[in-house]
Design an enzyme around this catalytic site. Structure first.
Site, short mmCIF file in Angstrom:
data_model
loop_
_atom_site.label_atom_id
_atom_site.label_comp_id
_atom_site.label_asym_id
_atom_site.label_seq_id
_atom_site.Cartn_x
_atom_site.Cartn_y
_atom_site.Cartn_z
N GLU A 90 -9.25 -5.47 -4.29
CA GLU A 90 -8.61 -4.39 -3.54
C GLU A 90 -9.61 -3.47 -2.85
O GLU A 90 -9.45 -3.10 -1.69
CB GLU A 90 -7.73 -3.55 -4.47
CG GLU A 90 -6.49 -4.26 -4.98
CD GLU A 90 -5.36 -4.27 -3.97
OE1 GLU A 90 -5.55 -3.81 -2.83
OE2 GLU A 90 -4.27 -4.76 -4.33
N SER B 32 0.84 -1.20 0.00
CA SER B 32 0.00 0.00 0.00
C SER B 32 0.88 1.25 0.00
O SER B 32 1.70 1.42 -0.90
CB SER B 32 -0.97 -0.04 1.19
OG SER B 32 -2.01 0.90 1.03
N HIS C 286 -7.69 -5.66 -0.01
CA HIS C 286 -6.46 -4.90 0.19
C HIS C 286 -5.77 -5.33 1.48
O HIS C 286 -6.37 -5.35 2.55
CB HIS C 286 -6.82 -3.41 0.27
CG HIS C 286 -5.65 -2.49 0.29
ND1 HIS C 286 -4.82 -2.33 -0.80
CD2 HIS C 286 -5.17 -1.67 1.26
CE1 HIS C 286 -3.88 -1.44 -0.50
NE2 HIS C 286 -4.07 -1.03 0.73
#
Length: 510
Positions: free
Chosen positions: A320, A194, A421
């Site tokens: 995600e 990320s 995610h």
């Protein structure tokens, strides 16, 4: 149950550090790599920590950077303090015949949350399974690390890109000292997820990073979320205004320096939530294209094959955006209205860019309905498309290995998160036992998860050892992609429909 013995001593140029042994790994925690960024050093480039001749007890994590409350705990008893620039080292509890490759981790958290002390990032299992040296580190977050005060208050003595500068200083520390821990300074792999992956891809386009890293792994990089100085200045001016400070006032810098960290952290939180609500698809805090440390947009540099020519392992997760929708986060525009607003803003700000045909884009998602449609588009805009652009461009100058993480436990499927995610993290680190609050394996899937973790650790560490994670390189001919699932498989041109829908031109979703 873990056993702790008297600790090993690492005699490095920076000092002698006494660690401890636990879970078959040697660990040195809370090593200061920079002077405390407080007082006159607040919002200034980090300065190296002074060398010491005294033995340093390195057995506890240092403080985390001040930040908003997060659903992910920072670790047991971890304080928050501006004095947060510490790193940690793990190695197998055995001497190596030759220096081990080094894997340096950059945590995620939207450039606002997180710390190296989070339980997921305990490096013992990865170090032992991969026979590597693992380093994790803190960098400044939010307004402390990614606020463009140098653009809003030019001449006031503030530096920019501080979180990125922290990472560069930590990598310099690794180059100088890691041999004392059994690591090879000529085999440094920087990996992150990320925002941490965003820092990894930014490093690839940062000339001063040359020689500090030799391979890179980017898990779900928001590579397009790096902005110019004008935008950074506007956000910083808004931050000052929220604190009652007029950026044009002669005493603005002094007024800002006088504020305590709790006040700054609270204002940082408000900005973090407010900016993406008004400007869909953007982050309040991120690295800045300053024309100096970061000369150009990283996504442009990398997609044009002009980045540091080092091997890159890069990929995203299949679902995600579902986590952002589940948490009602404003960071990714998952509703149709907000996606339409983002496209309108992009057309207004960049009229010279030919946007993909709307019907053509929607046709690629015709198999999805309602909520899933917005999630699919949002996840591709935020993560998958930038990743494909980077893979395509970088493969012209260095080996690239592309993946997509598809595995989801029964519980994550039940709550409609899927391979969301960050869901790959526990498998990369091997820390599947997250405690009673970790519901990932509540409905089963642990045995499959353990095998999946073994494979991922084997692949990630093999890349650190020699640059080959065990599946074919990505090229513009085959576009080979490893799909990581209950059973891994390699698929050529997995994203063909996506590329046809959006085109091959790099778009700026600003």
């Amino acid at each position: 149950m873990s056993t702790v013995s008297s600790g090993p001593l690492a005699a490095a140029p920076a000092g002698s550090f006494r660690g401890r042994v636990e879970d078959d790994a040697r660990r040195w925690l809370g090593i200061r790599y920079a002077q405390a960024p407080v007082g006159d050093l607040r919002w200034r480039a980090p300065r190296p920590a002074a060398d010491t001749t005294e033995e340093v007890a390195a057995t506890a994590f240092g403080a985390a950077c001040p930040q908003p409350p997060s659903p992910l705990p920072l670790g047991d008893g971890i304080a928050q303090d501006e004095d947060c620039l510490f790193l940690n080292v793990w190695t197998p509890d055995a001497e190596a015949r030759t220096p081990r490759p080094v894997m340096v981790w950059l945590h995620g958290g939207a450039y606002v949350f997180g710390a190296a002390s989070q339980r997921t990032y305990d490096g013992a299992r990865l170090a032992v399974a991969g026979d590597v040296v693992v380093v994790t580190l803190n960098y400044r977050l939010g307004a402390f690390g990614f606020l463009g005060l140098d653009a809003a208050l030019p001449g006031a003595g503030f530096d920019g890109n501080l979180g990125l500068r922290d990472v560069l200083l930590a990598l310099t520390w690794v180059q100088r000292n890691i041999a004392a821990f059994g690591g090879d300074p000529d085999q440094v792999t920087v990996f992150g997820e990320s925002a941490g992956a965003g820092l990894v891809t930014t490093l690839l386009a940062t000339p001063s990073a040359s020689g500090l890293l030799h391979r890179a792994i980017a898990e779900s990089s928001p590579a397009s979320s790096v902005y110019g100085p004008e935008r950074a200045g506007r956000v910083a001016t808004r931050f000052l205004s929220s604190l009652g400070i007029d950026s044009d006032a002669p005493d603005a810098a002094d007024a800002l320096r006088a504020l305590d960290s709790a006040t700054l952290a609270e204002a940082s939180h408000e900005l973090f939530a407010g900016v993406p609500e008004e400007d869909p698809g953007t982050l309040a805090f991120s690295p800045v294209i300053d024309g100096d440390l970061v000369p150009e947009a990283p996504i442009t540099v990398i997609s044009e094959g002009r980045a540091l020519a080092i091997p890159l392992l890069i990929g995203t997760n299949k679902d995600e955006a579902s986590l952002f929708a589940y948490m009602k986060s404003p960071l990714i525009p998952v509703t149709g209205e907000r996606i339409e607003r983002m496209f309108a803003d992009m057309a207004a700000e960049s009229p010279e860019v030919a946007l993909p045909d709307r019907a053509q884009v929607l046709a690629a998602y015709e198999h999805l309905r309602h909520r899933a449609l917005g999630l699919g588009i949002a996840g591709d805009i935020g993560f998958r498309l930038p990743t494909l652009w980077l893979a395509e461009g970088h493969s012209a100058v260095a080996p690239v290995h592309l993946y997509r993480f598809d595995y989801s436990t029964p519980f994550l499927r039940l709550v409609r998160l899927g391979a969301t995610h960050g869901s790959e993290l526990v498998y990369v680190w091997g820390n599947l036992d997250g405690g009673p609050k970790d519901l990932t394996f509540r409905l089963g899937g642990r045995r499959t998860g353990e095998e999946l973790s073994r494979r991922m650790q084997e692949r990630w560490s093999a890349f650190a050892h020699g640059g080959d994670p065990g599946w074919p390189e990505y090229s513009s001919d085959s576009r080979a992609t490893l799909v990581i699932d209950r059973h891994d498989r390699v698929v050529d041109d997995l994203d063909a429909d996506l590329r046809r829908a959006w085109g091959d031109e790099v778009l700026s979703f600003r």
